[in-house]
Design a protein around this motif. Sequence first.
Motif, mmCIF file in Angstrom:
data_model
loop_
_atom_site.group_PDB
_atom_site.id
_atom_site.type_symbol
_atom_site.label_atom_id
_atom_site.label_comp_id
_atom_site.label_asym_id
_atom_site.label_seq_id
_atom_site.Cartn_x
_atom_site.Cartn_y
_atom_site.Cartn_z
ATOM 1 N N LEU A 255 3.708 11.104 -1.138
ATOM 2 C CA LEU A 255 4.830 10.668 -0.307
ATOM 3 C C LEU A 255 4.494 10.719 1.181
ATOM 4 C CD1 LEU A 255 7.795 12.341 -2.228
ATOM 5 C CD2 LEU A 255 6.746 10.084 -2.558
ATOM 6 N N ARG A 256 3.763 11.731 1.595
ATOM 7 C CA ARG A 256 3.416 11.830 3.009
ATOM 8 C C ARG A 256 2.540 10.664 3.435
ATOM 9 N NH1 ARG A 256 0.675 17.040 6.131
ATOM 10 N NH2 ARG A 256 0.551 16.036 8.199
ATOM 11 N N LYS A 257 1.573 10.332 2.587
ATOM 12 C CA LYS A 257 0.698 9.199 2.890
ATOM 13 C C LYS A 257 1.501 7.903 2.953
ATOM 14 C CE LYS A 257 -3.704 7.155 1.440
ATOM 15 N NZ LYS A 257 -4.824 7.260 0.477
ATOM 16 N N ALA A 258 2.464 7.745 2.026
ATOM 17 C CA ALA A 258 3.311 6.553 2.033
ATOM 18 C C ALA A 258 4.118 6.476 3.320
ATOM 19 C CB ALA A 258 4.233 6.562 0.817
ATOM 20 N N ASP A 259 4.659 7.625 3.760
ATOM 21 C CA ASP A 259 5.427 7.651 5.000
ATOM 22 C C ASP A 259 4.554 7.317 6.200
ATOM 23 O OD1 ASP A 259 7.721 8.299 3.647
ATOM 24 O OD2 ASP A 259 7.575 10.461 4.031
ATOM 25 N N ASP A 260 3.311 7.807 6.189
ATOM 26 C CA ASP A 260 2.396 7.496 7.292
ATOM 27 C C ASP A 260 2.129 6.001 7.374
ATOM 28 O OD1 ASP A 260 2.196 10.141 7.985
ATOM 29 O OD2 ASP A 260 0.298 10.488 6.945
ATOM 30 N N LEU A 261 1.930 5.391 6.219
ATOM 31 C CA LEU A 261 1.671 3.950 6.206
ATOM 32 C C LEU A 261 2.873 3.170 6.703
ATOM 33 C CD1 LEU A 261 -0.229 3.795 2.805
ATOM 34 C CD2 LEU A 261 -1.201 3.255 5.047
ATOM 35 N N ARG A 262 4.056 3.565 6.275
ATOM 36 C CA ARG A 262 5.269 2.880 6.744
ATOM 37 C C ARG A 262 5.448 3.065 8.250
ATOM 38 N NH1 ARG A 262 7.513 4.863 1.602
ATOM 39 N NH2 ARG A 262 7.709 3.059 0.219
ATOM 40 N N ALA A 263 5.119 4.252 8.739
ATOM 41 C CA ALA A 263 5.231 4.496 10.178
ATOM 42 C C ALA A 263 4.281 3.605 10.955
ATOM 43 C CB ALA A 263 4.958 5.971 10.476
ATOM 44 N N TRP B 139 0.834 -1.202 0.000
ATOM 45 C CA TRP B 139 0.000 0.000 0.000
ATOM 46 C C TRP B 139 0.873 1.257 0.000
ATOM 47 C CZ3 TRP B 139 -4.384 0.995 4.143
ATOM 48 C CH2 TRP B 139 -5.170 2.080 3.735
ATOM 49 N N ALA B 140 1.935 1.246 0.829
ATOM 50 C CA ALA B 140 2.834 2.396 0.873
ATOM 51 C C ALA B 140 3.507 2.629 -0.479
ATOM 52 C CB ALA B 140 3.884 2.186 1.964
ATOM 53 N N LEU B 141 3.933 1.553 -1.128
ATOM 54 C CA LEU B 141 4.554 1.687 -2.451
ATOM 55 C C LEU B 141 3.574 2.248 -3.467
ATOM 56 C CD1 LEU B 141 6.682 -1.576 -2.686
ATOM 57 C CD2 LEU B 141 7.550 0.771 -2.696
ATOM 58 N N LEU B 142 2.326 1.820 -3.378
ATOM 59 C CA LEU B 142 1.307 2.348 -4.283
ATOM 60 C C LEU B 142 1.195 3.866 -4.127
ATOM 61 C CD1 LEU B 142 -2.228 0.989 -5.006
ATOM 62 C CD2 LEU B 142 -1.966 3.327 -4.195
ATOM 63 N N GLU B 143 1.099 4.324 -2.871
ATOM 64 C CA GLU B 143 0.951 5.762 -2.642
ATOM 65 C C GLU B 143 2.201 6.518 -3.086
ATOM 66 O OE1 GLU B 143 -1.859 6.680 -2.161
ATOM 67 O OE2 GLU B 143 -2.915 5.099 -1.082
ATOM 68 N N GLU B 144 3.343 5.918 -2.878
ATOM 69 C CA GLU B 144 4.593 6.546 -3.306
ATOM 70 C C GLU B 144 4.623 6.693 -4.824
ATOM 71 O OE1 GLU B 144 8.585 5.787 -1.290
ATOM 72 O OE2 GLU B 144 8.747 4.586 -3.118
ATOM 73 N N ARG B 145 4.194 5.666 -5.516
ATOM 74 C CA ARG B 145 4.175 5.737 -6.980
ATOM 75 C C ARG B 145 3.133 6.731 -7.491
ATOM 76 N NH1 ARG B 145 5.991 0.010 -6.854
ATOM 77 N NH2 ARG B 145 3.902 -0.710 -6.286
ATOM 78 N N GLN B 146 2.120 7.024 -6.656
ATOM 79 C CA GLN B 146 1.127 8.028 -7.028
ATOM 80 C C GLN B 146 1.568 9.437 -6.653
ATOM 81 O OE1 GLN B 146 -1.709 7.237 -8.877
ATOM 82 N NE2 GLN B 146 -0.554 5.321 -8.949
ATOM 83 N N GLY B 147 2.766 9.549 -6.081
ATOM 84 C CA GLY B 147 3.282 10.856 -5.693
ATOM 85 C C GLY B 147 2.804 11.329 -4.339
ATOM 86 N N LEU C 212 -7.266 4.959 6.686
ATOM 87 C CA LEU C 212 -8.256 5.096 5.615
ATOM 88 C C LEU C 212 -8.006 6.379 4.851
ATOM 89 C CD1 LEU C 212 -11.465 3.963 7.519
ATOM 90 C CD2 LEU C 212 -10.026 2.620 5.985
ATOM 91 N N GLY C 213 -7.494 6.262 3.641
ATOM 92 C CA GLY C 213 -7.250 7.438 2.814
ATOM 93 C C GLY C 213 -8.453 7.737 1.944
ATOM 94 N N VAL C 214 -8.386 8.846 1.251
ATOM 95 C CA VAL C 214 -9.457 9.242 0.342
ATOM 96 C C VAL C 214 -9.296 8.500 -0.970
ATOM 97 C CG1 VAL C 214 -10.494 11.157 -0.905
ATOM 98 C CG2 VAL C 214 -9.595 11.510 1.411
#
Length: 295
Positions: A209-217, A199-207, A229-231
Amino acid sequence: ARLWFRRGTQAMAFVQRTSAPLWQAWALMEAKEGNDSEARRLFAVGLKQNPKNRYIWLAWGVWEQEQGNEERARYLLSYGFKVNPRDPALVQAWARLEAQAGNLTLARRLFKKGIRVDERHQPLWQAWGMVEWKEGNVEKARELFQQGVWANPRNKNAARVFQAWGVLEEEQGNIGVARQLFKCALKVDQSNVPAWQAWALLEERQGLLRKADDLRALCLQQRTEEVYLGVVDESVAAGIEALQNTFERFAKWFGPSDARARSRQQQAGGEAVASVLAAADDRRRGVPPPPSSAS
């Protein structure tokens, strides 16, 4: 470690059948250390103690495959399934071997046989789905992943199926659907690291980055009390709507449920280790093998 394994196997010599796990663990340790001959000897001793032990057949067969010994792996897995005809893990490993060897017709037949043995064994559905996905049969892969989830939606193995399905949908450009599938995976098993990472990689590839970092955290800190739960992207709302009924069914399964009694009776027969290895050697020399047990 070897000293303790030696003492343990000696202490349990009077109950040979129950000592098989020790021989298997010892063999796997030697395999990890690169002592191939010793590992094979220990696997063989374990099977001599208990010829029906499905764990040794499986571990030995998979290890031989990893070593590139396809014929020996095939015989170990096929004979292991012959003496444990109700074990889905053995037939799954055999099917994956055949798929990797390019024997897709046999692989599919074995996957079907495994499903008949235990349709609730979700790794079988996932493995078969991955094979079809690799072959470019995306719709078939989706169908298999869906059947895998429905087979036992509250089992933690369902999270792995959801995760694989989500990666497939991301690859197909269905980003919103992929997000929903990753969320489903984490509702089943919030400690599933591959789902968080995918999921984090998906958000990272969508640009994002903050959401990806939150998921990794959330993953690293093991803050798994609730799923992030993202939008959902409006641009893929139609794709999600098409699967809405499916997700609603998933949601129902995540609530309380009645316990289901399950019992699986293991059928077994004995096979000498020497005959298995001899059969593999015969195959290598071109001697015709016995008829396949797959149907």
